[in-house]
Design a protein around this motif. Structure first.
Motif, PDB file in Angstrom:
ATOM      1  N   SER A   1       0.841  -1.184   0.000  1.00 36.71           N
ATOM      2  CA  SER A   1       0.000   0.000   0.000  1.00 36.71           C
ATOM      3  C   SER A   1       0.884   1.245   0.000  1.00 36.71           C
ATOM      4  O   SER A   1       2.075   1.170   0.268  1.00 36.71           O
ATOM      5  N   GLN A   2       0.273   2.380  -0.245  1.00 37.02           N
ATOM      6  CA  GLN A   2       1.030   3.628  -0.223  1.00 37.02           C
ATOM      7  C   GLN A   2       1.503   3.957   1.182  1.00 37.02           C
ATOM      8  O   GLN A   2       2.448   4.704   1.361  1.00 37.02           O
ATOM      9  N   ASN A   3       0.837   3.390   2.199  1.00 38.43           N
ATOM     10  CA  ASN A   3       1.212   3.657   3.590  1.00 38.43           C
ATOM     11  C   ASN A   3       2.286   2.703   4.087  1.00 38.43           C
ATOM     12  O   ASN A   3       2.674   2.751   5.243  1.00 38.43           O
ATOM     13  N   LEU A   4       2.780   1.816   3.227  1.00 39.40           N
ATOM     14  CA  LEU A   4       3.751   0.794   3.597  1.00 39.40           C
ATOM     15  C   LEU A   4       3.271   0.028   4.824  1.00 39.40           C
ATOM     16  O   LEU A   4       4.007  -0.192   5.786  1.00 39.40           O
ATOM     17  N   ALA A   5       2.002  -0.353   4.779  1.00 41.49           N
ATOM     18  CA  ALA A   5       1.396  -1.068   5.899  1.00 41.49           C
ATOM     19  C   ALA A   5       0.548  -2.219   5.370  1.00 41.49           C
ATOM     20  O   ALA A   5       0.017  -2.165   4.268  1.00 41.49           O
ATOM     21  N   CYS A   6       0.418  -3.227   6.201  1.00 42.80           N
ATOM     22  CA  CYS A   6      -0.443  -4.360   5.875  1.00 42.80           C
ATOM     23  C   CYS A   6      -1.863  -3.999   6.287  1.00 42.80           C
ATOM     24  O   CYS A   6      -2.097  -3.658   7.452  1.00 42.80           O
ATOM     25  N   PRO A   7      -2.834  -4.067   5.369  1.00 40.77           N
ATOM     26  CA  PRO A   7      -4.203  -3.715   5.730  1.00 40.77           C
ATOM     27  C   PRO A   7      -4.840  -4.729   6.696  1.00 40.77           C
ATOM     28  O   PRO A   7      -5.778  -4.404   7.414  1.00 40.77           O
ATOM     29  N   ASP A   8      -4.310  -5.961   6.749  1.00 35.59           N
ATOM     30  CA  ASP A   8      -4.885  -6.990   7.627  1.00 35.59           C
ATOM     31  C   ASP A   8      -4.400  -6.868   9.077  1.00 35.59           C
ATOM     32  O   ASP A   8      -5.192  -6.906  10.002  1.00 35.59           O
ATOM     33  N   CYS A   9      -3.081  -6.712   9.259  1.00 39.38           N
ATOM     34  CA  CYS A   9      -2.548  -6.709  10.634  1.00 39.38           C
ATOM     35  C   CYS A   9      -2.125  -5.330  11.114  1.00 39.38           C
ATOM     36  O   CYS A   9      -1.858  -5.147  12.302  1.00 39.38           O
ATOM     37  N   GLY A  10      -2.011  -4.354  10.210  1.00 37.39           N
ATOM     38  CA  GLY A  10      -1.683  -2.995  10.616  1.00 37.39           C
ATOM     39  C   GLY A  10      -0.198  -2.732  10.792  1.00 37.39           C
ATOM     40  O   GLY A  10       0.194  -1.616  11.117  1.00 37.39           O
ATOM     41  N   ILE A  11       0.664  -3.716  10.599  1.00 36.03           N
ATOM     42  CA  ILE A  11       2.105  -3.498  10.741  1.00 36.03           C
ATOM     43  C   ILE A  11       2.591  -2.618   9.599  1.00 36.03           C
ATOM     44  O   ILE A  11       2.232  -2.829   8.442  1.00 36.03           O
ATOM     45  N   SER A  12       3.409  -1.647   9.946  1.00 36.18           N
ATOM     46  CA  SER A  12       3.999  -0.806   8.916  1.00 36.18           C
ATOM     47  C   SER A  12       5.490  -0.655   9.202  1.00 36.18           C
ATOM     48  O   SER A  12       5.926  -0.795  10.344  1.00 36.18           O
ATOM     49  N   PHE A  13       6.248  -0.401   8.155  1.00 39.19           N
ATOM     50  CA  PHE A  13       7.675  -0.174   8.327  1.00 39.19           C
ATOM     51  C   PHE A  13       8.166   0.704   7.208  1.00 39.19           C
ATOM     52  O   PHE A  13       7.423   1.016   6.268  1.00 39.19           O
ATOM     53  N   GLY A  14       9.428   1.124   7.310  1.00 40.14           N
ATOM     54  CA  GLY A  14      10.006   2.071   6.362  1.00 40.14           C
ATOM     55  C   GLY A  14      10.035   1.549   4.939  1.00 40.14           C
ATOM     56  O   GLY A  14       9.676   0.405   4.656  1.00 40.14           O
ATOM     57  N   GLU A  15      10.478   2.420   4.049  1.00 40.28           N
ATOM     58  CA  GLU A  15      10.518   2.078   2.640  1.00 40.28           C
ATOM     59  C   GLU A  15      11.410   0.862   2.402  1.00 40.28           C
ATOM     60  O   GLU A  15      12.490   0.746   2.965  1.00 40.28           O
ATOM     61  N   ILE A  16      10.937  -0.014   1.553  1.00 42.71           N
ATOM     62  CA  ILE A  16      11.654  -1.247   1.254  1.00 42.71           C
ATOM     63  C   ILE A  16      12.784  -0.943   0.274  1.00 42.71           C
ATOM     64  O   ILE A  16      12.599  -0.217  -0.707  1.00 42.71           O
ATOM     65  N   ASN A  17      13.971  -1.519   0.561  1.00 42.06           N
ATOM     66  CA  ASN A  17      15.105  -1.408  -0.357  1.00 42.06           C
ATOM     67  C   ASN A  17      15.856  -2.738  -0.352  1.00 42.06           C
ATOM     68  O   ASN A  17      15.473  -3.663   0.362  1.00 42.06           O
ATOM     69  N   THR A  18      16.892  -2.823  -1.131  1.00 48.44           N
ATOM     70  CA  THR A  18      17.603  -4.105  -1.249  1.00 48.44           C
ATOM     71  C   THR A  18      18.191  -4.563   0.085  1.00 48.44           C
ATOM     72  O   THR A  18      18.257  -5.760   0.355  1.00 48.44           O
ATOM     73  N   ARG A  19      18.605  -3.634   0.930  1.00 51.54           N
ATOM     74  CA  ARG A  19      19.161  -4.003   2.243  1.00 51.54           C
ATOM     75  C   ARG A  19      18.112  -4.660   3.136  1.00 51.54           C
ATOM     76  O   ARG A  19      18.443  -5.404   4.042  1.00 51.54           O
ATOM     77  N   SER A  20      16.830  -4.395   2.864  1.00 54.75           N
ATOM     78  CA  SER A  20      15.755  -5.004   3.645  1.00 54.75           C
ATOM     79  C   SER A  20      15.721  -6.527   3.481  1.00 54.75           C
ATOM     80  O   SER A  20      15.152  -7.223   4.305  1.00 54.75           O
ATOM     81  N   PHE A  21      16.328  -7.030   2.399  1.00 56.59           N
ATOM     82  CA  PHE A  21      16.280  -8.463   2.116  1.00 56.59           C
ATOM     83  C   PHE A  21      17.661  -9.117   2.181  1.00 56.59           C
ATOM     84  O   PHE A  21      17.867 -10.188   1.640  1.00 56.59           O
ATOM     85  N   SER A  22      18.576  -8.454   2.846  1.00 59.96           N
ATOM     86  CA  SER A  22      19.925  -8.990   3.016  1.00 59.96           C
ATOM     87  C   SER A  22      20.168  -9.334   4.478  1.00 59.96           C
ATOM     88  O   SER A  22      20.050  -8.471   5.345  1.00 59.96           O
ATOM     89  N   PHE A  23      20.523 -10.580   4.747  1.00 64.49           N
ATOM     90  CA  PHE A  23      20.844 -10.967   6.115  1.00 64.49           C
ATOM     91  C   PHE A  23      22.194 -10.401   6.549  1.00 64.49           C
ATOM     92  O   PHE A  23      22.544 -10.457   7.717  1.00 64.49           O
ATOM     93  N   ASN A  24      22.956  -9.827   5.606  1.00 66.51           N
ATOM     94  CA  ASN A  24      24.231  -9.185   5.939  1.00 66.51           C
ATOM     95  C   ASN A  24      24.051  -7.731   6.361  1.00 66.51           C
ATOM     96  O   ASN A  24      25.018  -7.073   6.716  1.00 66.51           O
ATOM     97  N   SER A  25      22.833  -7.253   6.302  1.00 60.48           N
ATOM     98  CA  SER A  25      22.540  -5.865   6.654  1.00 60.48           C
ATOM     99  C   SER A  25      21.711  -5.832   7.934  1.00 60.48           C
ATOM    100  O   SER A  25      20.784  -6.628   8.096  1.00 60.48           O
ATOM    101  N   PRO A  26      21.993  -4.879   8.826  1.00 62.65           N
ATOM    102  CA  PRO A  26      21.165  -4.745  10.024  1.00 62.65           C
ATOM    103  C   PRO A  26      19.695  -4.481   9.699  1.00 62.65           C
ATOM    104  O   PRO A  26      18.811  -4.818  10.473  1.00 62.65           O
ATOM    105  N   GLU A  27      19.422  -3.905   8.530  1.00 63.50           N
ATOM    106  CA  GLU A  27      18.037  -3.630   8.133  1.00 63.50           C
ATOM    107  C   GLU A  27      17.254  -4.907   7.842  1.00 63.50           C
ATOM    108  O   GLU A  27      16.043  -4.954   8.033  1.00 63.50           O
ATOM    109  N   GLY A  28      17.936  -5.935   7.357  1.00 62.50           N
ATOM    110  CA  GLY A  28      17.234  -7.151   6.974  1.00 62.50           C
ATOM    111  C   GLY A  28      17.478  -8.346   7.885  1.00 62.50           C
ATOM    112  O   GLY A  28      16.689  -9.284   7.917  1.00 62.50           O
ATOM    113  N   ALA A  29      18.567  -8.316   8.649  1.00 66.87           N
ATOM    114  CA  ALA A  29      18.950  -9.475   9.454  1.00 66.87           C
ATOM    115  C   ALA A  29      18.000  -9.733  10.610  1.00 66.87           C
ATOM    116  O   ALA A  29      17.466  -8.805  11.221  1.00 66.87           O
TER     117      ALA A  29
END
Length: 184
Positions: A1-29
């Motif tokens: 969504s534009q709010n970067l939130a799940c409409p079902d559970c309400g969890i939201s977090f910052g903008e997604i980037n490649t570091r979000s999916f890297s276990f070598n990054s504090p953002e994704g680990a």
């Protein structure tokens, strides 16, 4: 969504980037295993050499805690524990009450013990007051704090490697694992 939130559970977090999916990054680990996917921890079953033996016969023996050695620091503590919690050091380990096994392995929750060190090789003998940390936390702490690879190796004999219970070995944090693209 534009709010970067799940409409079902309400969890939201910052903008997604490649570091979000890297276990070598504090953002994704995964915060629990630091992106490794496994945890090394003291295995209580490896601390009990033979549950059919009594404490006096060497049922519990790890690096630093040999309760069956009559002159050891550990012997002073196990005698204080037996006195306070009213159990026999001659009872086979498997027959000890669960709460006693738990105290031996994980500590007594900060309760103070009167530890008699007169029979030990400890240089200042007499009464010593302390709580009981427990075999498992003690071995884990010593492993973490040791600067010696030889000492670490001696503690690692009582450890096992398990899948991280938070990420189930996926290595990524909850937010990263919750992102779905095309249902995957």
């Amino acid at each position: 969504s534009q709010n970067l939130a799940c409409p079902d559970c309400g969890i939201s977090f910052g903008e997604i980037n490649t570091r979000s999916f890297s276990f070598n990054s504090p953002e994704g680990a995964c915060p629990n295993c630091s992106g490794i996917g496994t945890l090394t921890a003291v295995d209580p079953e490896l601390c009990v050499t033979n549950p059919k033996l009594s404490i006096n016969e060497g049922a519990v023996r790890t690096a630093g805690w040999n309760f069956d050695d009559p002159k050891s620091w550990g012997r002073c503590f196990i005698e204080a524990l037996a006195k306070k919690y009213k159990f026999s050091l001659d009872t086979p380990y498997y027959k000890l009450p669960e709460n006693v096994k738990n105290i031996i392995l994980y500590g007594n929750g900060g309760e103070m013990l009167k530890v008699d060190t007169r029979n030990s090789l400890y240089p200042r003998s007499g009464d010593y007051y302390s709580d009981w940390e427990g075999v498992v936390p003690s071995v884990m702490r010593r492993w973490r704090e040791s600067g010696s690879e030889e000492a670490k190796a001696s503690y690692e004999r009582y450890m096992s490697i398990d899948i991280c219970p938070v990420c189930n070995g996926a290595r990524l944090n909850k937010n990263s694992l919750s992102v779905k693209v095309g249902g995957l």
